[in-house]
Motif scaffolding. Sequence first.
Motif, short mmCIF file in Angstrom:
data_model
loop_
_atom_site.label_atom_id
_atom_site.label_comp_id
_atom_site.label_asym_id
_atom_site.label_seq_id
_atom_site.Cartn_x
_atom_site.Cartn_y
_atom_site.Cartn_z
N SER A 67 -18.87 -64.18 26.77
CA SER A 67 -20.20 -64.32 26.15
C SER A 67 -20.32 -63.42 24.92
O SER A 67 -21.42 -63.01 24.57
CB SER A 67 -21.30 -63.99 27.15
N VAL A 68 -19.21 -63.11 24.30
CA VAL A 68 -19.21 -62.21 23.13
C VAL A 68 -19.99 -62.84 21.98
O VAL A 68 -19.82 -64.03 21.67
CB VAL A 68 -17.76 -61.92 22.69
N GLU A 69 -20.84 -62.03 21.33
CA GLU A 69 -21.57 -62.48 20.13
C GLU A 69 -20.65 -62.37 18.93
O GLU A 69 -20.05 -61.34 18.68
CB GLU A 69 -22.81 -61.63 19.92
N ILE A 70 -20.54 -63.47 18.16
CA ILE A 70 -19.68 -63.51 16.98
C ILE A 70 -20.54 -63.61 15.74
O ILE A 70 -21.31 -64.56 15.58
CB ILE A 70 -18.69 -64.69 17.06
N ILE A 71 -20.42 -62.60 14.89
CA ILE A 71 -21.21 -62.53 13.65
C ILE A 71 -20.26 -62.63 12.47
O ILE A 71 -19.32 -61.83 12.34
CB ILE A 71 -22.02 -61.22 13.56
#
Length: 507
Positions: free
Chosen positions: A501-505
């Motif tokens: 569930s890593v947030e990728i920016i």
Amino acid sequence: MESPPFKIGQGRDRISNLPDDLLLGIIECLSLREAVRAGGVSRRWRHLPHQLSRLHLDADDFHGTTVHHVMEAFTGATRRLLSVCPPAECKCDCKCRRVVKTLILRFYLSDPHLSSISHVVEDTVTRGETQCFEFSVVPPSSELIADWRAEFGEADWRAEFGKQFINFSRASPVAFQWLTGLSLTSLKFSHSNLLSLIGACDRLKQLSLASCRLVKRSVLKIDVPNSVIDKLEFINFRCTRIDLVSVPKLTHLLCHDSCKENPPLLFGYVPGLLTVNLASHAKASQAPFALSECFSMNVRNLSTLYLSFEGHMVNFISAPTWIVTAITYICASSLPISAVYLLLQIWIQPERSKKLTAIFSNLKDVALWCFFPECGLNWTLFILEAAPALQMFTVNQTRHWCVQTSEDSAEKANVVWEPSKDLKHQNLKLLVMIGFEEEDKVVNFIRLVMELTTGLKTIKLQSQICQGSNAIDLDSLRKSGTDEASKHRIKERLTRGCSSSVEIIIC
């Protein structure tokens, strides 16, 4: 002491009718030049500059056709601002009330004026209420120093300035005993004189040496077990190696392109060390070294490590935006920086070492800056393996087409490294990747990091485009586009078949 109450027709504006404490608070929000000008507005304001608690005088702000003229004006201004306000202009007892908490003087070396500076500041700092007292010595502009260059020669003018400064310190022991900060630029010292200078500054907390050098390039050994130095900066300081034999209060070290040998630094007794910022230019004659060769087992509290891999010098004024961003990020220095560098060779030897793991046990933040894009990325994971408490990991690849390789730089070479099969890092929260133009390699690396970590929360990707070249690689620029379609494709590749569930920016 408060001013008399304002009366209609008194001829004084409402601001001038405020108490001295409030007026002083107002002008202390201004620059020193503006504060002095404000003091000339009226008799009511004239004494206020003599009560300023923070003074920062810079010789560059004064004008003259020679160094003597500039320093005459600088010394006169320092004398006036530190003097007691004339009784005719102020009925309050300024001498008793005034406390100069910060005194920073940035000046040129000029023999006739150095003793005057010493006498002027001693009366102020010896009261014991000055919390920050700094000398910053810089060379004059090329125009002002032309005569001295001609007299002493290009190779020896630094040595002449070094002698002047050492003589200044010996003739002014009281002033140097009270110094808390010392910044020197373009001076040349003997090893013994430099160590004597450091030893003479009992209260010195911060020492910065920029473009300075030893008369005979040799190892600089700093053994000051009783000092209170907590910050050391070496920027283009020419010596063979720096040995920090004993600097027990040291917390921050910055060393940029300073030493000839590998390893460039040896850490002895530095138990309080928290931050290391190291940049080095790998030459063809130098072999990579292991970080465990630098650090002793006394270094147990290190929390931040920034490593920049240098190669070719670039003018800082015309540097691309990404270089300015990088230097802002990695430098914990208030010094003006004249040049930055780009990597051409990895000078670190990745290692699996129990000693390194013990030293990096408290490491929280690591940044690896400016290594060439042809190099693989997996070698950087030896840091992840050696630092179990790491929370933020920044990796920056250089892609800058306008840089020419210097003749003595080491050749580009890939670094082969594979992480241990049982590696599972539990504390890494943020991965920052700068320069992902080679999409396949970067995506594979990031997916590997995701597999090797259990607590990763955020991944930040930032593209890097050369803005300082007239010969831009258009094909590479097209590939590096970060439009919405590209962002979507990269995110899809990173999350494909992954339950994370890593947030990728993507910036």
